[in-house]
Scaffold this active site. Structure first.
Site, mmCIF file in Angstrom:
data_model
loop_
_atom_site.group_PDB
_atom_site.id
_atom_site.type_symbol
_atom_site.label_atom_id
_atom_site.label_comp_id
_atom_site.label_asym_id
_atom_site.label_seq_id
_atom_site.Cartn_x
_atom_site.Cartn_y
_atom_site.Cartn_z
ATOM 1 N N GLU A 1 0.847 -1.187 0.000
ATOM 2 C CA GLU A 1 0.000 0.000 0.000
ATOM 3 C C GLU A 1 0.886 1.241 0.000
ATOM 4 O OE1 GLU A 1 -2.506 -0.551 3.426
ATOM 5 O OE2 GLU A 1 -3.554 -2.253 2.516
ATOM 6 N N PRO A 2 0.417 2.311 -0.624
ATOM 7 C CA PRO A 2 1.273 3.487 -0.789
ATOM 8 C C PRO A 2 1.332 4.374 0.449
ATOM 9 C CG PRO A 2 -0.799 3.818 -1.942
ATOM 10 C CD PRO A 2 -0.876 2.460 -1.323
ATOM 11 N N ARG B 1 40.526 -3.911 -16.406
ATOM 12 C CA ARG B 1 40.795 -2.481 -16.398
ATOM 13 C C ARG B 1 42.153 -2.168 -15.758
ATOM 14 N NH1 ARG B 1 39.337 2.546 -18.477
ATOM 15 N NH2 ARG B 1 39.909 4.137 -16.924
ATOM 16 N N GLN C 1 30.950 1.554 -7.907
ATOM 17 C CA GLN C 1 32.186 2.205 -7.471
ATOM 18 C C GLN C 1 33.425 1.580 -8.116
ATOM 19 O OE1 GLN C 1 31.823 4.859 -5.541
ATOM 20 N NE2 GLN C 1 33.996 5.334 -5.606
ATOM 21 N N GLY D 1 33.959 2.871 -11.393
ATOM 22 C CA GLY D 1 34.229 4.306 -11.429
ATOM 23 C C GLY D 1 33.247 5.021 -12.343
ATOM 24 N N GLY D 2 33.747 5.978 -13.114
ATOM 25 C CA GLY D 2 32.899 6.752 -14.018
ATOM 26 C C GLY D 2 32.111 5.863 -14.967
ATOM 27 N N GLU E 1 7.541 -5.171 -0.646
ATOM 28 C CA GLU E 1 7.252 -6.476 -0.049
ATOM 29 C C GLU E 1 6.231 -7.192 -0.924
ATOM 30 O OE1 GLU E 1 8.407 -7.401 3.043
ATOM 31 O OE2 GLU E 1 8.658 -5.583 4.235
#
Lengths: 410, 369
Positions: B130-131, B269, B337, B340-341, B364
């Site tokens: 429910e909102p 990388r 992370q 990175g970019g 839920e």
């Protein structure tokens, strides 16, 4: 088949360990912490006679597999060890470490010794007066980088001659001087050979040339003695070398690592025992204060205390399951270096944080030495350091998941 | 007796669903996230695994398999590893069918289960959420009040998957507000029932390929036979434990996706002439991700095991799901992370996994084992 059930026989054994914790450890816990180097001899005696019946053993027993002795029955030794360790460290981690038994010295004998050596060195732990086994690796100039052993073992006729200084030797004083125990000393037979040249030697108690230089004063686990040992032309028989004298790539150092695979889950279990002590205390305390912990409600409606408590609880359980898995792998003959380090890294850090949080949640009471929670916080920290620091275990995990050698990731 | 080994059957299931997730679902994940549409052919192919029909009793044409929450968690993790939105879509009919299998009356089983035994995907759903910011499973605001022989439902629901294409849905509503979980019942409501309004499709931060809707119920009358389980009602708490286990298991899959991707990227990388994975700053992040994944999986399995033993798994499933909600966010954030970019660019999937993982603490009841 996935199963999280502890069978009734195990549970009843754990109840026995719990009784030891509750009735033999907790009552003297504070006193042993306040009087660091005073030995609780009565406790030693009681534990010694109890252990004959209860089989409180630490070790990575590979021999049973080799000679097929264990046969069809599933091996549970390592699982049982982590379970009992948790139970006993719920009582007191320092007293657990000071319990007379073969300890890490025994683990080294089990991992690296011949069947004859196991019999010769370990049978004493089933008879006579309380005895301790200890292991000495760390030296003043290194800790985690255990390949840097500078203590030497030189062959001289029918003897090995050990020279060097070892520090941070758990139960070192009891093993070397105050009982008919022994110290397993890691020394190099060939400095130029690097790691393969490092071998374990059993030095019997009161061997001439081995002295206890000092016993450390520590933040926690004060019931356990942490000794510095000096070896000055300490002569021991040739057959005190565990395993083979031959310098091979697959030799000595690998045996240190094999020892860690078994002992890291045990240290993780120690942490979990301390963490559970703190958690149980906080749970009881909250109950007394009529503070309910409401599982199943909206996370947005939880109080800060509930949230903290649940976090402590689930972190502890996560560490416990990782630890059980590492021990189970050892029992089922699986290589567990990665999982042992995961358990150790998780448990060491989680319980450090859990016990700190326990002190916080109890407010001014938590900081007081009237209750044991502040002591558990101090005790917990060692589990994030010994048997490989948090960071060393993270490196081991990283190497495994990245498939990197120690040269590629260091 | 403690055992961490999957059964042979579970290993086979994991391998086959895992291969499907890796080879078929994953390539479709990004396009589906961007367009909001999941290819019908992919859904149809997934249906053939019998994720829904397998648990339908044989007399209604299904596989008649005994459900296992542990096996369900294994399946859910693999689907989550492929793509959680697609996984949730594929499993959505379970939300309707499985509670009927487990707790429905004979009449309800006979009336509603046959359609899930066929060869084609049969959309169906349940309305749980429910909102409200402090939405609470055990305190549903949607109410079902006795009205003559039947019930009248009022209130609003949200995050209802596939509501617009489902013939029928299960709507959970409070029949006795003083009883918490025990005061919640399920009602089988045809979509076309008077008083049911389905909103425009929701626009969410993540899970963008999954079509979800808000639902408004205004004096929505249903017969007494619409109440799941009849006069006996249901064990709503257990249903929600099953839901937590499924959703948390999918979270473990999302974590594992982010971990694998970041690990492989870090080995390729280079910075300062060496792979960034050889730097401790990166390697430790990856090691931490690996620990959290294993820890989360074991917690989920333990909760699932409790369910399979027929025990109350409220605490275990609640703690495991909350653990996953935290750790999935942390692990997928680390995935971004490590890249990175590049992690921030939609060319790579890690940003999508971060958006998807954010949903675990908010949502839920949209999956089950």
């Amino acid at each position: 088949m996935i199963d999280f059930e502890l069978e009734p026989q195990i549970l009843s054994r754990l109840q026995m360990f719990h009784a030891v914790s509750e009735h033999m450890m907790r009552p003297i816990s504070r006193d042993c912490d306040e009087h660091e180097h005073t030995k609780p001899t009565q406790f030693y005696e009681s534990m010694w006679s109890a252990s004959a019946a209860a089989d409180i053993q630490v070790g990575n027993d590979r021999s049973k597999k080799a000679d097929g002795g264990a046969a069809a029955a599933p091996r549970r030794a390592n699982l049982m060890t982590v379970l009992s360790t948790e139970e006993l460290c719920w009582g007191d981690a320092g007293l657990y470490l000071s319990t007379p038994n073969s300890g890490l010295g025994g683990a080294a004998v089990m991992a690296a010794g011949t069947p004859e050596q196991k019999e010769r060195f370990l049978k004493r732990f089933k008879e006579g007066k309380p005895k301790w086994g200890a292991m000495a690796i760390t030296e003043p100039s290194f800790g985690s980088d255990s390949s840097q052993v500078t203590t030497t073992a030189t062959r001289d006729g029918d003897h090995w001659v050990i020279n060097g200084t070892k520090i941070f030797c758990t139960a070192g004083e009891m093993a070397a001087e105050k009982s008919e125990g022994f110290v397993v000393v890691w020394a190099t037979v060939d400095k130029s050979a690097g790691r393969p040249g490092i071998k374990p030697f059993v030095v019997e108690h009161n061997t001439a040339g081995m002295t206890v230089a000092r016993v450390e004063n520590k933040l926690g686990i004060r019931a356990s003695d942490t000794a510095a040992l000096i070896f000055d032309n300490c002569r021991i028989p040739l057959d005190a070398l565990l395993g083979s004298a031959e310098v091979r790539k697959e030799g000595g150092f690998k045996d240190v690592m094999a020892t860690f695979d078994a002992t890291r889950p045990i240290v993780a279990a120690m942490a979990i025992g301390v963490g559970r002590a703190a958690l149980d205390f906080v749970r009881d305390f909250l109950e007394q204060q009529d503070v309910a912990v409401r599982y199943g409600i909206s996370p947005r409606r939880l109080t800060a205390v509930e949230r903290d408590f649940m976090e402590m609880e689930v972190q502890l359980q996560a560490a416990r399951l990782l630890t059980w898995r590492a021990a189970w792998m050892l029992d089922t003959g699986k290589r567990n270096s990665l999982e042992a380090s995961m358990a150790k890294a998780k448990a060491g850090l989680a319980v450090t944080l859990i016990t700190q949080k326990a002190v916080e949640l109890l407010g001014p009471l938590g900081y007081s030495r009237k209750i044991l929670v502040e002591k558990w916080m101090r005790d917990a920290k060692i589990n994030d350091i010994f048997e490989g620091t948090q960071q060393i275990n993270m490196i081991i995990i990283a190497r495994r998941i990245l498939n990197y050698s120690s040269k590629e990731l260091n | 007796m403690i055992d961490f080994e999957l059964s042979e059957e579970q290993q086979m299931i994991r391998d086959s669903v895992g291969a499907f997730a890796r080879e078929k679902i994953r390539p479709a994940a990004r396009p589906a996230d961007e367009s909001g549409a999941i290819p019908a052919a992919l859904v149809s192919e997934a249906w053939q695994f019998g994720f829904v029909s397998g648990a339908i009793p044989e007399k209604f044409g299904g596989g008649g398999d005994t459900r296992s929450a542990v096996t369900g968690a294994i399946v859910a993790e693999e689907l989550g590893f492929g793509d959680i939105s697609i996984g949730l879509h594929v499993l959505a009919p379970r939300l309707f069918a499985f509670p009927i299998v487990e707790m429905g009356t004979d009449d309800q089983r006979a009336k509603y289960l046959k359609r899930f035994a066929g060869a084609d995907f049969a959309a169906a759903t349940a309305a749980v959420m429910e909102p409200r910011f402090d939405y609470d499973l055990s305190a549903q605001h949607v109410s079902a009040k006795r009205d003559g022989a039947g019930y009248v439902l009022n209130g609003g629901k949200c995050y209802v998957p596939l509501a617009a294409e489902s013939d029928s849905m299960l709507i959970y509503a409070t029949t006795d507000a003083s009883k918490g979980y025990a005061g919640v019942d399920g009602f089988i409501v045809p979509r076309t029932t008077a008083g049911v309004t389905i909103s425009e499709r929701e626009k969410n931060m993540g899970l963008k390929a999954l079509a979800t809707y808000e639902l408004t119920l205004k004096d929505c009358h249903v017969g007494a036979d619409a109440r799941l389980g009849g006069d006996k009602g249901i064990d709503f708490s257990r249903l929600m434990c099953e839901s937590r286990v499924a959703f948390a298991a999918m979270g473990v899959g999302v974590m594992n996706a982010a971990f694998e991707y970041a690990r492989d990227y870090a080995k390729e990388r280079k910075a300062f002439g060496v792979p960034i994975a050889t730097k401790q700053a990166i390697a430790f992040i990856l090691a931490d991700m690996a620990i959290e994944i294993d820890a989360a999986r074991l917690l989920v399995w333990e909760a699932a095991y409790e369910l399979d033993k027929g025990r109350d798994a409220l605490k275990a499933s609640y703690l495991a799901k909350n653990y996953v909600a935290n750790s999935a966010l942390k692990v997928t954030d680390n995935g971004v992370q490590v890249l990175g970019g590049h992690g921030y660019i939609r060319e790579h999937p890690v940003e999508m996994w971060l958006r998807n993982a954010r949903g675990f603490s908010a949502i839920e009841g949209i999956a089950t084992v």
